[in-house]
Design an enzyme around this catalytic site. Structure first.
Site, mmCIF file in Angstrom:
data_model
loop_
_atom_site.group_PDB
_atom_site.id
_atom_site.type_symbol
_atom_site.label_atom_id
_atom_site.label_comp_id
_atom_site.label_asym_id
_atom_site.label_seq_id
_atom_site.Cartn_x
_atom_site.Cartn_y
_atom_site.Cartn_z
ATOM 1 N N LYS A 193 9.782 7.541 -2.224
ATOM 2 C CA LYS A 193 9.234 7.032 -3.493
ATOM 3 C C LYS A 193 9.141 7.746 -4.601
ATOM 4 C CE LYS A 193 6.003 4.629 -0.028
ATOM 5 N NZ LYS A 193 4.658 4.559 0.390
ATOM 6 N N GLY A 233 0.770 -1.204 0.081
ATOM 7 C CA GLY A 233 0.279 -0.090 -0.223
ATOM 8 C C GLY A 233 1.042 1.189 -0.059
ATOM 9 N N THR A 234 0.226 2.374 -0.676
ATOM 10 C CA THR A 234 1.148 3.411 -0.538
ATOM 11 C C THR A 234 0.428 4.664 -1.063
ATOM 12 O OG1 THR A 234 2.983 4.524 -1.471
ATOM 13 C CG2 THR A 234 1.848 3.284 -3.166
ATOM 14 N N THR A 235 0.703 5.930 -1.422
ATOM 15 C CA THR A 235 -0.344 6.807 -1.864
ATOM 16 C C THR A 235 0.661 7.935 -2.537
ATOM 17 O OG1 THR A 235 -1.970 6.796 -0.065
ATOM 18 C CG2 THR A 235 -1.760 8.643 -1.673
#
Length: 276
Positions: free
Chosen positions: A105, A72-74
């Protein structure tokens, strides 16, 4: 072969490791990205899909070998009148566990190109570093920087070659070239989209909610910074797989600059106090 013995792979799976056949079209000329013997190549058993290979390690199928990674990430990026804003969180998760809160990231491909990480960190880092190498070679051969469109197309072509092989990557490539600011989305299936605004990762729906309500092409620089900052903070507040700090970059005509790296908890407290 020793690795196959350790893994306990069935005897029928012991094919030669992937080497281009005699007369193969794979070669190492400048315009070909087949990753042949003179280029980085993934070692895979010939004639077998990686997903089938991993599944075969389960023997009778009861060991439930998991190749679908939980992650998961944004990440988000959008174009406006003064360039491109890129904002990401910094939390890296390994299944249900938080591995670290200090992952950057945003991959700095060159002074005029940035890429983002979403999906499997190893896949994103490997392929975007390979893209950085190809962009550098393009500059040395042609004496000018590669365009954002061409760079994203290179990455898309790389992904098409390994489609269906278990890669996990959703990346945004942004930069500035002769045509101005550019923003593209590329994923592991080779999908390539051009647009003014993208968000990827498990928290992208929350980030889109903020960006859709506040995005305008004529944003000022400070308004754009605040929009990207708020979108990431809102996503980290609602998505348990996102968190850490907001890393923000601004792509300008003379190259990218890193704007800030601010803890999302501090920003959330500031927004709450300001609203009271």
């Amino acid at each position: 072969m020793a690795l196959l013995d350790v893994c306990g792979a069935p005897g029928g799976q012991r094919g030669d490791w992937a080497v281009p056949l005699a007369g193969s079209r794979q070669r190492s000329d400048p315009g070909h990205y087949g990753f042949s013997l003179r280029s980085p190549e993934l070692a895979l058993p010939r004639g077998m899909q990686p997903t089938e290979f991993f599944r075969s390690l389960g023997g009778n199928g009861e060991s439930k070998v998991q190749i679908e990674m939980a992650h998961g990430t944004t990440t988000l990026a959008f174009k406006f009148q003064h360039g491109v804003i890129v904002a990401v969180d910094s939390r890296a998760s390994a299944g249900n566990y938080i591995a670290t809160l200090k992952v950057n990231k945003v991959i700095e491909i060159n002074p005029y190109l940035l890429g983002t990480m979403s999906g499997c960190a190893a896949d994103c880092l490997y392929w975007e570093r390979l893209l950085a190498k190809e962009c550098r070679l393009y500059y040395l051969r042609n004496g000018e920087r590669i365009s954002v469109s061409a760079a994203s197309k290179l990455l898309s072509n790389m992904m098409c070659q390994y489609r269906g092989m278990g890669l996990s990557m959703g990346s945004m490539i942004c930069g500035w070239d002769k045509k101005g600011p550019g923003l593209y989305y590329v994923d592991e299936n080779g999908t390539r989209l051009s647009g003014n605004m993208f968000s990827t990762g498990s928290g992208n729906s929350h980030a889109y909610g903020v960006m859709d309500s506040g995005y305008r092409p004529d944003l000022s620089i400070e308004e754009a910074y605040d929009l990207g900052r708020r979108a990431i903070v809102h996503a980290t507040h609602r998505d348990s797989y996102s968190g850490g700090v907001v890393n923000m970059y601004h792509m300008k005509e003379d190259g990218w600059v890193k704007v800030e790296s601010t803890d999302v908890s501090d920003l959330m407290h500031q927004y709450r106090e300001a609203s009271q």
